[in-house]
Write an enzyme that holds these catalytic residues in place. Sequence first.
Site, short mmCIF file in Angstrom:
data_model
loop_
_atom_site.label_atom_id
_atom_site.label_comp_id
_atom_site.label_asym_id
_atom_site.label_seq_id
_atom_site.Cartn_x
_atom_site.Cartn_y
_atom_site.Cartn_z
N HIS A 141 0.80 -1.23 0.00
CA HIS A 141 0.00 0.00 0.00
C HIS A 141 0.84 1.28 0.00
CE1 HIS A 141 -3.53 -2.33 0.14
NE2 HIS A 141 -3.67 -2.46 1.44
N HIS A 215 -9.79 2.24 0.18
CA HIS A 215 -9.70 1.11 1.11
C HIS A 215 -10.76 1.18 2.20
CE1 HIS A 215 -7.86 -2.07 3.48
NE2 HIS A 215 -6.87 -2.20 2.61
N GLU A 349 -11.73 -3.86 -2.80
CA GLU A 349 -10.87 -2.84 -3.37
C GLU A 349 -10.70 -3.08 -4.88
OE1 GLU A 349 -7.20 -3.05 -0.91
OE2 GLU A 349 -8.52 -4.33 0.30
#
Length: 384
Positions: A141, A215, A349
């Site tokens: 991420h 997210h 996602e």
Amino acid sequence: MHRSSIKLLTAALVVVLAGSHGSLTRLEAVDRHGSMHVEQSPFGTTADGQSVELFTCTNAHGVKLAMMTYGAIVVSLEVPDRDGTIANVNLGYEKLDGYLAGSPYFGATVGRYCNRIAGGTFSLEGKEYSLATNNGENHLHGGDVGYDKVVWDARPIRRRNEVGVQFQYTSKDGEEGYPGTVQITATYTLTNDNELKVELRARSDAATPVNLTNHCYWNLAGAGSGSILDHQLQVESDEYLAVDDTLIPTGKMVPVKGSPLDFTTPHTIGERLKQIPEIEGLPQGYDHCFVVRRGKAGMVLAARVTDPSSGRTMEIYTTQPGLQLYSGNFLDGTEGSGGFQQYEGFCLETQHYPDSPNQPGFPSTILYPGKKYHHTTVHVFSAR
């Protein structure tokens, strides 16, 4: 006053500054019926003294979307159930301090590369790049300070049938090890059709991997109401990406048929969760990327989720090739998890596939100078 002048005034941008006894600055973008608006207010200050602003968007039906400039984060989304009762369906913290202390990406805009990159390395145009390894031996991420941990510029927006916020951030060359300076625009809008629309755009001055997503953790019964394991899920996918013991794709796309990842027809999230093979050191549950079934280019339906207790339903449409299902496996009820227990929220996602820079068989995620990165995801909320 002429009627036309009244219309212009009621459609105008109205700014009301609180007096010496007030602490809020209110900024509203109001439609001619006064029902759609955006309010702006302070939400706190980061450790290095940057002010964080909260934008609360309300549509004509009273649905509310709250977002802040730290991480371009969705703080809450309030939608009605079958009886018209409104509740927040997005997990998060009540105050900025929770996000600053180390959030599990609650509601965040994630990048420069969402999901995982194996070993925190990739090669591009004959050069190897090293990234932060913040997920065991892998990069996750965007690294130690991804886009979820920076303060974005923001402005409220209003269009004919929607209100929202446009966020902008400049990710400099070398940030978290990535090449190239990237200009990112994240636009979140709330429509009068009870849709949350997310548009993510980027441009770069050098070749670089880009894979952006939102997210949000969802609980359609209401955040804090308990487990999401009885939510009914259908995913428009016939294949998922096989992964190794560190959740890095092997490169193989495996048919979902006959597996606990077969959501081609509705199943509850918890019905077969315990059939997911356990990986040592990781909590059991879903953390898998599905290959979105595509019969055409552009927007397609990727998933549909329904909470039987409230009747709330969420449909997700996207231009992206992948959909990561995460069942909140690492939530543990602690302060760092916002007090939410394991399986009290799920993520869907929309994104490109994990580790694409190291997987030549996957669609490319390299953004070149002069090219545009652009993808759209729409969450449609209803009740039945």
